[in-house]
Design an enzyme around this catalytic site. Sequence first.
Site, PDB file in Angstrom:
ATOM      1  N   GLY A   1     -12.383  25.251 -33.972  1.00 45.36           N
ATOM      2  CA  GLY A   1     -11.603  26.564 -34.454  1.00 45.36           C
ATOM      3  C   GLY A   1     -12.271  26.899 -35.941  1.00 45.36           C
TER       4      GLY A   1
ATOM      5  CG  ASP B   1      -9.662  16.821 -37.510  1.00 45.92           C
ATOM      6  OD1 ASP B   1      -8.943  17.794 -37.992  1.00 45.92           O
ATOM      7  OD2 ASP B   1     -10.829  16.989 -37.145  1.00 45.92           O
TER       8      ASP B   1
ATOM      9  CD  GLU C   1     -13.334  19.071 -37.139  1.00 49.02           C
ATOM     10  OE1 GLU C   1     -12.428  19.781 -38.088  1.00 49.02           O
ATOM     11  OE2 GLU C   1     -13.385  19.401 -36.007  1.00 49.02           O
TER      12      GLU C   1
ATOM     13  CG  ASP D   1      -8.993  24.606 -32.448  1.00 52.27           C
ATOM     14  OD1 ASP D   1      -8.435  25.212 -33.262  1.00 52.27           O
ATOM     15  OD2 ASP D   1     -10.284  24.271 -32.619  1.00 52.27           O
TER      16      ASP D   1
ATOM     17  CB  THR E   1      -2.694  20.770 -38.658  1.00 51.86           C
ATOM     18  OG1 THR E   1      -2.367  21.821 -37.723  1.00 51.86           O
ATOM     19  CG2 THR E   1      -1.582  19.714 -38.326  1.00 51.86           C
TER      20      THR E   1
ATOM     21  CE  LYS F   1      -2.981  24.354 -33.019  1.00 55.90           C
ATOM     22  NZ  LYS F   1      -3.637  23.685 -34.028  1.00 55.90           N
TER      23      LYS F   1
ATOM     24  CE  LYS G   1     -11.258  17.861 -34.040  1.00 60.32           C
ATOM     25  NZ  LYS G   1     -10.524  18.650 -34.983  1.00 60.32           N
TER      26      LYS G   1
HETATM   27  C1  5RP Z   1     -11.389  22.657 -37.271  1.00 60.72           C
HETATM   28  C2  5RP Z   1     -10.728  21.964 -36.182  1.00 60.72           C
HETATM   29  C3  5RP Z   1      -9.232  22.114 -36.251  1.00 60.72           C
HETATM   30  O1  5RP Z   1      -8.982  20.699 -36.213  1.00 60.72           O
HETATM   31  C4  5RP Z   1      -8.639  22.884 -35.468  1.00 60.72           C
HETATM   32  O2  5RP Z   1      -9.180  24.248 -35.487  1.00 60.72           O
HETATM   33  C5  5RP Z   1      -7.177  22.941 -35.451  1.00 60.72           C
HETATM   34  O3  5RP Z   1      -6.935  23.725 -36.571  1.00 60.72           O
HETATM   35  P1  5RP Z   1      -5.555  23.875 -37.234  1.00 60.72           P
HETATM   36  O4  5RP Z   1      -4.927  23.021 -37.605  1.00 60.72           O
HETATM   37  O5  5RP Z   1      -5.499  25.122 -38.250  1.00 60.72           O
HETATM   38  O6  5RP Z   1      -4.835  24.857 -35.876  1.00 60.72           O
HETATM   39  O7  5RP Z   1     -11.301  21.683 -35.384  1.00 60.72           O
HETATM   40  O8  5RP Z   1     -12.909  22.815 -37.033  1.00 60.72           O
END
Ligand code: 5RP
Length: 235
Positions: A100, A85, A107, A88, A35, A125, A98
């Site tokens: 993932g 940001d 972060e 997940d 994202t 989400k 978060k």
């Molecule tokens: C990375 C994270 C991401 O913000 C989370 O995994 C969401 O990712 P995506 O936008 O690909 O679904 O915490 O460490």
Amino acid sequence: MDPKKSQDALKLQAAIASLQYIEDDTIIGVGTGSTVNFFIAELIKIKHRVKACVSSSEASANLLKAGGIEVMELNNAGTLSLYVDGADEVTRHLAMIKGGGGALTREKIVAAASQKFVCIADETKLVDVLGKFPLPVEVIPMARSYVARELVKLGGHPEWRVKEIDGAMKPVVTDNGNWILDVRGLTIADPLALETEVNQITGVVTNGLFVKRGADVLLLATPTGVNIIFKSAQP
Ligand code: 5RP
């Protein structure tokens, strides 16, 4: 439409909606993930308005630099006005899981050092209760097995995050040189208490519950538009 394409279209909408929070000539905190990659692409289009960015990962830093945006060390940037940001999982109270993408520690640091955290997400989400997504826990490598036993005592089922490299399964190494345990099966009735408890285990760097410092604004993209959800008093 292909579900991935339609989810990507929603991620893009959330990313575009976050641009309204950018103040000209400021340093922006940038998260990590698919994202956020849409956000970075939009940011590059308006880079003349951006003084610099602080990145939560090497991956995002590389994209920003490739797009001609200066990436600063957080230590030289002071308090940031804005951090953008993804998540997940996110609740209506703006607590999140978060990590993932494995960038949870940086972060959490950049989020903590920012005045406003804008979470950008597609509607998949949003959850009522956190925990279907396995909770990422970054650990100092020598503590992996000890931390895993402690997480089992909390009712979790930790799994060492690995990935295939040259045909062999290897541990995922974070930007900080650490490993990740993904924990399934935890009951997250009190996310703030669990965030604190897991962080107290010796050898844990941090865990992917973002409750103490959750988001201030959630931009949740749905097929009918982007819903803006503000943080409420209840965690
Ligand atoms: C990375 C994270 C991401 O913000 C989370 O995994 C969401 O990712 P995506 O936008 O690909 O679904 O915490 O460490």
